[in-house]
Design a protein around this motif. Structure first.
Motif, PDB file in Angstrom:
ATOM      1  N   UNK A   1      12.509   3.547   0.934  1.00  0.00           N
ATOM      2  CA  UNK A   1      12.556   3.961  -0.462  1.00  0.00           C
ATOM      3  C   UNK A   1      12.012   2.801  -1.300  1.00  0.00           C
ATOM      4  N   UNK A   2      10.996   3.095  -2.119  1.00  0.00           N
ATOM      5  CA  UNK A   2      10.330   2.075  -2.933  1.00  0.00           C
ATOM      6  C   UNK A   2      10.521   2.443  -4.395  1.00  0.00           C
TER       7      UNK A   2
ATOM      8  N   UNK B   1       8.666  -1.566  10.736  1.00  0.00           N
ATOM      9  CA  UNK B   1       7.505  -2.001   9.961  1.00  0.00           C
ATOM     10  C   UNK B   1       7.918  -3.115   9.016  1.00  0.00           C
ATOM     11  N   UNK B   2       7.207  -4.234   8.977  1.00  0.00           N
ATOM     12  CA  UNK B   2       7.599  -5.337   8.092  1.00  0.00           C
ATOM     13  C   UNK B   2       7.631  -4.901   6.637  1.00  0.00           C
ATOM     14  N   UNK B   3       8.572  -5.459   5.874  1.00  0.00           N
ATOM     15  CA  UNK B   3       8.687  -5.112   4.461  1.00  0.00           C
ATOM     16  C   UNK B   3       7.449  -5.528   3.694  1.00  0.00           C
TER      17      UNK B   3
ATOM     18  N   UNK C   1       4.801  -2.415  -4.590  1.00  0.00           N
ATOM     19  CA  UNK C   1       6.073  -2.776  -5.224  1.00  0.00           C
ATOM     20  C   UNK C   1       6.939  -3.480  -4.192  1.00  0.00           C
ATOM     21  N   UNK C   2       7.618  -4.571  -4.567  1.00  0.00           N
ATOM     22  CA  UNK C   2       8.486  -5.292  -3.608  1.00  0.00           C
ATOM     23  C   UNK C   2       9.893  -4.715  -3.514  1.00  0.00           C
ATOM     24  N   UNK C   3      10.228  -3.730  -4.363  1.00  0.00           N
ATOM     25  CA  UNK C   3      11.573  -3.183  -4.386  1.00  0.00           C
ATOM     26  C   UNK C   3      11.684  -2.128  -3.268  1.00  0.00           C
ATOM     27  N   UNK C   4      12.088  -2.547  -2.086  1.00  0.00           N
ATOM     28  CA  UNK C   4      12.057  -1.709  -0.893  1.00  0.00           C
ATOM     29  C   UNK C   4      13.443  -1.659  -0.264  1.00  0.00           C
ATOM     30  N   UNK C   5      13.818  -0.483   0.164  1.00  0.00           N
ATOM     31  CA  UNK C   5      15.038  -0.314   0.945  1.00  0.00           C
ATOM     32  C   UNK C   5      14.728   0.535   2.163  1.00  0.00           C
ATOM     33  N   UNK C   6      14.993   0.022   3.365  1.00  0.00           N
ATOM     34  CA  UNK C   6      14.747   0.763   4.592  1.00  0.00           C
ATOM     35  C   UNK C   6      15.956   1.630   4.907  1.00  0.00           C
TER      36      UNK C   6
ATOM     37  N   UNK D   1      13.655 -13.325  11.307  1.00  0.00           N
ATOM     38  CA  UNK D   1      12.189 -13.437  11.267  1.00  0.00           C
ATOM     39  C   UNK D   1      11.647 -13.421   9.856  1.00  0.00           C
ATOM     40  N   UNK D   2      12.524 -13.320   8.863  1.00  0.00           N
ATOM     41  CA  UNK D   2      12.050 -13.351   7.475  1.00  0.00           C
ATOM     42  C   UNK D   2      11.713 -12.007   6.907  1.00  0.00           C
ATOM     43  N   UNK D   3      12.202 -10.886   7.510  1.00  0.00           N
ATOM     44  CA  UNK D   3      11.906  -9.550   6.972  1.00  0.00           C
ATOM     45  C   UNK D   3      12.962  -9.235   5.919  1.00  0.00           C
ATOM     46  N   UNK D   4      12.778  -9.681   4.736  1.00  0.00           N
ATOM     47  CA  UNK D   4      13.787  -9.529   3.703  1.00  0.00           C
ATOM     48  C   UNK D   4      13.787  -8.140   3.123  1.00  0.00           C
ATOM     49  N   UNK D   5      14.938  -7.665   2.751  1.00  0.00           N
ATOM     50  CA  UNK D   5      15.085  -6.367   2.112  1.00  0.00           C
ATOM     51  C   UNK D   5      15.772  -6.555   0.775  1.00  0.00           C
ATOM     52  N   UNK D   6      15.276  -5.922  -0.193  1.00  0.00           N
ATOM     53  CA  UNK D   6      15.900  -5.958  -1.512  1.00  0.00           C
ATOM     54  C   UNK D   6      16.760  -4.724  -1.649  1.00  0.00           C
TER      55      UNK D   6
END
Length: 856
Positions: free
Chosen positions: A180-181, A236-238, A247-252, A849-854
């Protein structure tokens, strides 16, 4: 001088005598040739496909000489023949193998663009099919021949299109995730949906839509300005998603994850266990493709094997495939297709709609769609039930075959461009589609009954208009004298005084006639006669006989092979009106000759539509006169004919697939004899046999509900399951408080045995055959009642013991079932814990690994 003149006259008379003798010799030779031709024609036979399916051999008089019924025939296509191959050479391929020439018929040949020839022939399926298989790849004049054997000789039938019916297609989603972006505004989110949907992200084509909250979740401002990206590859990497969405506002969201290799292995194992030895191949067609699909094509020995696997997987979510629902596709086992012109479909649309309306029935249904070829519609009959598909297929073929108009609605001009334009105008005027069948010389009409009637009237009016027009035929010089002396008289007698004229000019001579196709055939016949007579020297044979039909002097004689002579007009009328009595025989010698009229003679006097119609009529009459030998198929509207017999053999109709027992002429009854099948379908006979069995075994019917009841022991008080209390002796019904009084007063006791009925043992229910025992009655009624009470008590004890045993077994089964369910729940919980642990480890790895989620 006088001597010289006398000598010249004598020489002239001698030359005249020689000319007359030579002319008589030529005439006799011509008559001998004609007689030989007539004798040869009298033995000539022809073969035709009649009623669309049966190969019939006709002899003189249109007598049926041989029949290859539709049930026993097959169609064979021979491909790769040399372009100059003759029909005799093609027939020799089979006759040299022992096939009877009368059971072999070439329906046509077609020249191909590559210079080769393709031939189609009809023969018996028993002989021709086996020989065609044996001749496959045979070398014929330096060419390798190929043979295709069809199941039916029916023309105009639907072609079999059930290809790959033994193949099952399986597809499901590959491991994937969703994100969700969120965007600054709703407008930005909606614009992104239009731009990003169906685009490729991380090597996968994704589906993008406006985000919707779960059911029961309160909508907030963030939900309205967010989009949902579905179908992303797992993990899939953020950063990749952020770059794709902007947009960086991502929620998996929770991903669908499973081991694809292990899933394929377990799926194949399931198919192998279910199908057994019938599995032929298991091919992975697509594996995690760009759309995120996995596809497998599985082939089996038969459609039934594929259907068994289909049923085992239908509507199931497989844990080893991530809980995905399989998408299964199995073609219908029976598929038949044909093409019709689009105008024909439009004319019959209401009828086609009536066949396709309603819910799809898997047993048999119709699918209609546009063909790739412009101006054509494809009609497809599909289903799983052979009998239902066959019945529907016959209805479709009959509807697509149209209605053939009568022979008097045909004119040769319909073959021309002007005739084609007229038939096209019929569709615009009446709504019915009409076309010319050149092979049958007939017009076929398609549409609903009202429009067909209007089209018939329009075509008939056009034929009458064309018949009223004058038609001119120029004569050769050799024919002019014949028409002046006799030919025109014959034409005027047959067509009318005003419908035949002879115009002679210095440059040409022509005959002008009116009367349509029949007038043209008569004129053609007279022209042929004139040329034959000229070839014979112009001497006409003297005819002294009377015509056997009109009993008058013969005008324009026609001589048959039996040497009887007819008026041309009388013979033509006799042949054109024959409809009931076959074979058609000579009426000479006061109708005692009886020689069949040769087929060429009949064909010469009748136009092609009438001749073909006469052949069909003769065959129908033959079937009617041989009801013990030939039968029509039982399916309504099916025109196939089968050969009846005494042996119990099953024949399958090649058109509707109905299986028929040739011994009793009923639908095939596997596992039953003909008598058993007849009894099964005759309720009256079943009832009669039941009554006979009941009388023979001492069984009677309840007077209230008519159910059979049997007395094995005890007194004559019978209680039926319907609740009636019955006297076994007289079968009267009483109340429960009245039955014993009736037995004592009317029959002298509870155990009276009628004289015609043997006594029954009180305790064992066995029948004794001693005749004196029928008159015995029990002396001690109280003792017998005590014995009956004791027996009832023992029976109740046995029932109670059996009930306890069953109750103990059921309790044991319930305990086992509860234990099994507990084990399943424990296993399910164990798997759930393992999946949660694995998912937790993946998230930890992603964060490391640095896959950050906002988190929104």
């Amino acid at each position: 001088m006088l001597a010289r003149l006398a000598k010249q006259e004598a020489a002239q008379r001698a030359r005249q005598i020689e000319l007359e003798a030579a002319q008589r010799a030529r005439q006799l030779e011509l008559e001998a040739r004609k007689a030989e031709i007539r004798r040869r024609e009298a033995t000539q036979t022809i073969q035709r496909i009649v009623l669309g399916s049966s190969l019939v051999t006709f002899s003189a008089g249109i007598a049926v000489q041989g029949v290859v019924a539709g049930f026993e025939s097959c169609r064979i296509q021979i491909k790769n023949l040399p372009g100059d191959a003759t029909q005799n050479e093609i027939k020799a391929l089979f006759t040299q193998q022992g096939v009877d020439p009368t059971r072999l018929f070439i329906t046509g040949t077609k020249a191909l663009p590559d210079g080769h020839l393709e031939a189609t022939l009809i023969t018996t399926s028993e002989e021709g099919g086996a020989i065609a298989i044996g001749l496959e790849d045979i070398e014929f004049r330096q060419e390798r021949l190929h043979f295709e054997v069809g199941d039916s000789a029916q023309f105009g039938e639907m072609g079999n299109s059930a290809r790959n019916s033994d193949t099952l297609w399986l597809s499901w989603r590959a491991p994937s995730s969703s994100a969700v972006v969120t965007f600054p505004s709703v407008a930005d989110a909606a614009a992104k949906v239009k731009v990003l949907n169906r685009q490729v992200c991380a090597g996968r084509q994704v589906r993008v839509e406006m985000n919707q909250p779960p059911p029961g979740y309160l909508r907030g401002p963030d939900w309205q300005r967010a989009i949902k990206i579905n179908g992303l590859p797992g993990f899939t990497p953020a950063a990749t998603v952020a770059q794709f969405a902007g947009s960086p506002l991502i929620k998996f969201l929770k991903p669908i994850f499973y081991d694809l290799t292990e899933g394929l292995r377990q799926l194949r194992q399931h198919v192998e266990i279910t199908a057994g030895q019938s599995l032929k191949s298991f091919d992975v067609v697509a594996q995690d493709d760009i759309e995120g699909n996995n596809s497998v094509k599985v082939r089996f020995d038969s459609w039934e094997d594929a259907k068994r696997v289909y049923d085992s997987l239908a509507e199931k979510r497989l844990a080893y495939l991530g809980g995905c629902s399989l998408r299964l596709r199995l073609p219908d086992p029976l598929q038949y297709i044909m093409s019709i012109p689009i105008h024909q479909y439009e004319a019959q649309k209401r009828i086609w709609d009536s066949l396709t309306e309603g819910a799809r029935n898997k047993t048999a249904y119709i699918h209609i769609f546009s063909a790739q070829n412009a101006g054509k519609m494809q009609i497809k009959v599909l289903g799983e039930d052979k009998k239902a598909v066959g019945s529907l297929k016959v209805r479709v073929e009959n509807l697509a075959g149209g209605q053939q108009l009568a022979a008097n609605c045909w004119h040769r001009s319909f073959r021309s461009a002007a005739g084609t334009q007229f038939l096209a105008s019929v569709f615009r005027q009446t709504g019915a589609y009409a076309r010319a069948d050149w092979k049958r010389c007939a017009v076929k009409v398609y549409g609903d009954p009202a429009s067909v009637d209007r089209a018939r009237d329009a075509v008939s009016a056009e034929v009458k208009r064309l018949d009223s027009l004058e038609s001119s035929v120029f004569l050769k010089k050799q024919s002019i004298r014949f028409f002046v002396e006799r030919g025109m008289t014959t034409l005027k007698e047959a067509l009318g005084e005003d419908n035949a004229m002879l115009n002679i000019t210095p440059n040409a001579c022509k005959v002008v006639i009116r009367g349509g196709e029949e007038a043209r055939y008569l004129l053609t016949r007279l022209i042929d006669e004139s040329l034959e007579e000229t070839a014979g020297g112009g001497v006409q044979r003297a005819i002294a006989d009377k015509c056997p039909i009109c009993y008058d002097e013969i005008s324009h004689p026609v001589i048959l092979g039996c040497e009887h002579t007819y008026c041309l007009g009388c013979l033509r009328h006799y042949l054109s009106t024959a409809a009931d009595s076959f074979p058609l025989t000579c009426l000479g010698n006061e109708a005692t000759c009886g020689a069949p009229i040769p087929l060429p003679t009949i064909e010469n006097f009748l136009p092609p539509p009438q001749f073909h119609q006469l052949l069909e009529t003769a065959f129908v009459r033959y079937i009617e006169q041989h009801p013990q030998e030939f039968k029509y198929c039982k399916t309504p509207d099916c025109s196939q004919v089968y050969r009846s017999g005494t042996a119990t053999t099953v024949s399958e109709c090649p058109s509707c697939f109905l299986a028929i027992c040739s011994a009793c002429d009923e639908e095939a009854h596997e596992g039953m004899s003909c008598d058993e099948r007849r009894l099964h379908s005759d309720p009256g006979e079943q009832e009669r046999r039941n009554d006979e069995w009941a009388r023979a075994n001492g069984v009677k019917r309840c007077p209230t509900c008519s159910v059979f009841i049997e007395k094995t022991e005890g007194c004559n008080h019978m209680t039926c399951r319907c609740g009636s209390h019955i006297c076994w002796v007289c079968l009267r019904v009483f109340g429960e408080d009245q039955i014993y009084a009736h037995l004592n007063s009317a029959h002298g006791g509870l155990f009276f045995v009628p004289p015609e009925e043997p006594a029954q043992d009180l305790h064992r229910g066995e029948v004794h055959a001693h005749p004196l025992q029928a008159q015995r009655q029990p002396q001690d009624v109280d003792a017998l009642q005590r014995a009956r009470a004791r027996q009832l008590h023992e029976e109740q004890a046995r029932i109670m013991l059996e009930g306890r045993r069953r109750l103990a077994l059921r309790e044991q089964w319930e305990r086992q079932e509860v234990q099994r369910q507990r084990l399943e729940l424990a296993e399910t919980e164990r798997r759930r814990v393992e999946l949660l642990a694995a998912e937790r480890r993946r998230h930890e790895q992603r964060e490391s690994n640095g896959w950050g989620c906002i988190v929104m």
